[in-house]
Design an enzyme around this catalytic site. Structure first.
Site, PDB file in Angstrom:
ATOM      1  N   HIS A  19       0.867  -1.203   0.000  1.00 37.54           N
ATOM      2  CA  HIS A  19       0.000   0.000   0.000  1.00 37.54           C
ATOM      3  C   HIS A  19       0.895   1.242   0.000  1.00 37.54           C
ATOM      4  O   HIS A  19       1.452   1.625   1.030  1.00 37.54           O
ATOM      5  CB  HIS A  19      -0.913   0.023   1.230  1.00 37.54           C
ATOM      6  CG  HIS A  19      -1.888   1.167   1.229  1.00 37.54           C
ATOM      7  ND1 HIS A  19      -3.246   0.992   1.378  1.00 37.54           N
ATOM      8  CD2 HIS A  19      -1.710   2.502   1.083  1.00 37.54           C
ATOM      9  CE1 HIS A  19      -3.848   2.161   1.324  1.00 37.54           C
ATOM     10  NE2 HIS A  19      -2.928   3.121   1.157  1.00 37.54           N
ATOM     11  N   HIS A  21       1.579   5.379  -1.757  1.00 38.92           N
ATOM     12  CA  HIS A  21       1.213   6.545  -2.575  1.00 38.92           C
ATOM     13  C   HIS A  21       2.490   7.159  -3.129  1.00 38.92           C
ATOM     14  O   HIS A  21       3.326   7.645  -2.357  1.00 38.92           O
ATOM     15  CB  HIS A  21       0.480   7.589  -1.725  1.00 38.92           C
ATOM     16  CG  HIS A  21      -0.781   7.070  -1.110  1.00 38.92           C
ATOM     17  ND1 HIS A  21      -2.017   7.192  -1.727  1.00 38.92           N
ATOM     18  CD2 HIS A  21      -1.001   6.396   0.045  1.00 38.92           C
ATOM     19  CE1 HIS A  21      -2.942   6.622  -0.959  1.00 38.92           C
ATOM     20  NE2 HIS A  21      -2.355   6.131   0.123  1.00 38.92           N
ATOM     21  N   LYS A 105      -9.126  -0.434  -6.093  1.00 35.80           N
ATOM     22  CA  LYS A 105      -9.248   0.256  -4.793  1.00 35.80           C
ATOM     23  C   LYS A 105     -10.605   0.916  -4.630  1.00 35.80           C
ATOM     24  O   LYS A 105     -11.061   1.677  -5.493  1.00 35.80           O
ATOM     25  CB  LYS A 105      -8.147   1.327  -4.682  1.00 35.80           C
ATOM     26  CG  LYS A 105      -8.158   2.127  -3.391  1.00 35.80           C
ATOM     27  CD  LYS A 105      -7.753   1.305  -2.172  1.00 35.80           C
ATOM     28  CE  LYS A 105      -7.923   2.054  -0.866  1.00 35.80           C
ATOM     29  NZ  LYS A 105      -6.782   2.890  -0.517  1.00 35.80           N
ATOM     30  N   HIS A 142     -10.557   1.149   1.536  1.00 36.96           N
ATOM     31  CA  HIS A 142     -10.378   2.163   2.572  1.00 36.96           C
ATOM     32  C   HIS A 142     -11.589   1.992   3.484  1.00 36.96           C
ATOM     33  O   HIS A 142     -12.695   2.386   3.121  1.00 36.96           O
ATOM     34  CB  HIS A 142     -10.306   3.584   1.994  1.00 36.96           C
ATOM     35  CG  HIS A 142     -10.037   4.590   3.061  1.00 36.96           C
ATOM     36  ND1 HIS A 142      -8.826   5.222   3.210  1.00 36.96           N
ATOM     37  CD2 HIS A 142     -10.812   5.031   4.090  1.00 36.96           C
ATOM     38  CE1 HIS A 142      -8.867   6.014   4.267  1.00 36.96           C
ATOM     39  NE2 HIS A 142     -10.070   5.919   4.817  1.00 36.96           N
ATOM     40  N   HIS A 180      -4.646  -0.539   5.776  1.00 32.03           N
ATOM     41  CA  HIS A 180      -4.206   0.271   6.930  1.00 32.03           C
ATOM     42  C   HIS A 180      -5.154   0.171   8.126  1.00 32.03           C
ATOM     43  O   HIS A 180      -5.728   1.155   8.551  1.00 32.03           O
ATOM     44  CB  HIS A 180      -3.976   1.736   6.540  1.00 32.03           C
ATOM     45  CG  HIS A 180      -4.996   2.351   5.615  1.00 32.03           C
ATOM     46  ND1 HIS A 180      -6.347   2.289   5.846  1.00 32.03           N
ATOM     47  CD2 HIS A 180      -4.840   3.027   4.452  1.00 32.03           C
ATOM     48  CE1 HIS A 180      -6.969   2.917   4.869  1.00 32.03           C
ATOM     49  NE2 HIS A 180      -6.089   3.360   4.007  1.00 32.03           N
ATOM     50  N   ASP A 253       1.307   2.662   3.563  1.00 34.94           N
ATOM     51  CA  ASP A 253       0.447   3.825   3.354  1.00 34.94           C
ATOM     52  C   ASP A 253       1.289   5.101   3.365  1.00 34.94           C
ATOM     53  O   ASP A 253       0.812   6.170   3.748  1.00 34.94           O
ATOM     54  CB  ASP A 253      -0.678   3.900   4.395  1.00 34.94           C
ATOM     55  CG  ASP A 253      -1.753   4.910   3.997  1.00 34.94           C
ATOM     56  OD1 ASP A 253      -1.825   5.275   2.807  1.00 34.94           O
ATOM     57  OD2 ASP A 253      -2.516   5.339   4.900  1.00 34.94           O
TER      58      ASP A 253
HETATM   59  C1  NCD Z   1      -3.622   9.106   2.009  1.00 30.51           C
HETATM   60  C2  NCD Z   1      -3.123  10.145   0.994  1.00 30.51           C
HETATM   61  O1  NCD Z   1      -2.601  11.185   1.415  1.00 30.51           O
HETATM   62  O2  NCD Z   1      -3.215   9.892  -0.216  1.00 30.51           O
HETATM   63  N1  NCD Z   1      -3.725   9.726   3.292  1.00 30.51           N
HETATM   64  C3  NCD Z   1      -3.751   9.081   4.484  1.00 30.51           C
HETATM   65  O3  NCD Z   1      -3.960   9.752   5.499  1.00 30.51           O
HETATM   66  N2  NCD Z   1      -3.544   7.790   4.607  1.00 30.51           N
HETATM   67  C4  NCD Z   1      -4.908   8.530   1.549  1.00 30.51           C
HETATM   68  C5  NCD Z   1      -5.329   7.288   2.299  1.00 30.51           C
HETATM   69  O4  NCD Z   1      -4.732   6.218   2.149  1.00 30.51           O
HETATM   70  O5  NCD Z   1      -6.290   7.372   3.081  1.00 30.51           O
HETATM   71 ZN    ZN Z   2      -3.349   5.077   1.508  1.00 31.83          ZN
END
Ligand code: NCD
Ligand code: ZN
Length: 352
Positions: A19, A21, A105, A142, A180, A253
């Protein structure tokens, strides 16, 4: 129990992040080189603005990511499509045929960063889920309800009752990852499910609880969604992560935001952890006296759930305390990473 308490060196199979970003544009230079240092593969979240909703968009995004990879590095992005109310079931066939899309997702509309195009009612996507169940493509959740009147600390537990439990009954063969997780309820729900139900756990939810966010001053760099919970939940997550069930695996995450978007009257949700991801997990597992469980959590249970081979390379960590930087870079902006200026006990010595 355990020789691990006195270990000074720990060798594990090279880990994957289930996971992550990466963002887009100039940020890729930093996010991709960070993850590619120690990890072999990562599930790449599609919540760009606009989101990655088609296989064609995922193909383009994947090319941009690969172009940002350091020379000679063979880290692989595992792409994910963002589910919307209007995703056609045929998109699942295109995703499967691409060979590079590994999951879909589900964001409840409005739940978190860049989730405005998310699903407004899960029943709207039942035909898509039917197709996914048939071809074994995992659904990543999520897991939070978004109703304004539900307390932010209860949103994950209410999601299990209202959405996840009925979903598991309706689609008993669908592969699902509750992403998460932050609560004892989630850990328990997943553990009591079949092997097609799994969960990822972040370093921040293993190392911290809500006191680290709110006691003695508000710490915006510890603000992420789902929000940190009380310490009894943190303890339940540590037990799940260090268990042998095979249903809990590594998903950072890691979600970068520039410093000025976090230190803000309305700060963004997300913690950046790929400056020290495996070292942060080693810290949490070491404190739990469970370093011997890190290899399964970081490197075996995830590939097994996703039906992918375990990595061949190894990664070695050594007990050698080091201080994390106070800031790092994201594109052209300064960023404060998770655990900034704190000391970690474990450092990677081999496998760079
Ligand atoms: C994530 C993001 O910033 O893209 N933020 C977070 O607080 N985890 C999005 C997500 O996974 O919820
Ligand atoms: Zn995330």
């Amino acid at each position: 129990m355990s020789t691990t308490l006195t270990l000074d060196t720990l060798t594990i199979t090279q880990p994957d992040d289930w996971h992550l970003h990466l963002r887009d544009g100039p940020a890729l230079h930093h996010t991709v080189s960070d993850v590619a240092r120690h990890f072999a593969r990562a599930i790449v979240m599609p919540n760009l603005a606009p989101p990655v909703i088609t296989t064609a968009q995922a193909a383009d995004y994947r090319e941009r990511i690969l172009a940002a990879r350091p020379k000679g590095n063979d880290w692989q992005p595992l792409m994910v499509l963002y589910l919307t109310d209007n995703t056609p079931a045929d998109e699942i066939d295109r995703a499967i045929n691409s060979g590079f899309i590994h999951a879909i997702k589900y964001y409840p509309a409005g739940a978190t960063t860049n989730s405005d195009s998310g699903v407004t009612d899960i029943k709207k996507v039942y035909p898509v889920l039917e197709r996914m169940q048939k071809c074994g493509l995992p659904l990543l959740l999520h897991g939070e309800v978004t109703d304004a009147h539900i307390d932010i600390f209860d949103r994950e537990a209410v999601f299990i009752e209202r959405t996840l439990n009925p979903l598991c009954v309706q689609f008993p063969g669908l592969k699902i990852v509750l992403e998460h997780i932050t609560t004892a309820q989630s850990a328990q729900f997943v553990a009591s499910g079949g092997e097609n139900l799994a969960a990822t756990i972040t370093p921040q939810h293993l190392l911290y609880n809500r006191n680290d966010l709110l006691a003695g001053g508000i710490r915006p760099h510890n603000y992420c969604l789902p929000i940190l919970k009380r310490s009894s939940h943190q303890q339940a997550l540590i037990e799940a992560a260090t268990s042998d069930s095979g249903q809990f695996f590594l998903g950072t995450d890691s979600a970068p935001h520039p410093q000025n978007k976090k230190e803000n009257a309305c700060g963004c949700a997300g913690c950046y952890s790929h400056h020290a991801a495996i070292e942060l997990y080693a810290e949490a597992f070491d404190r739990a006296g469970a370093l011997d469980k890190l290899d399964n959590f970081a490197s075996h249970f995830g590939p097994s759930f996703y039906g992918l081979p375990v990595n061949q390379k190894k990664l070695t960590l050594r007990r050698a305390p080091w201080q994390l930087p106070a800031t790092t870079q994201l594109g052209g902006d300064p960023m404060v990473p998770f655990y900034a200026s704190e000391t970690l006990q474990w450092a990677v010595v081999d496998g760079e």
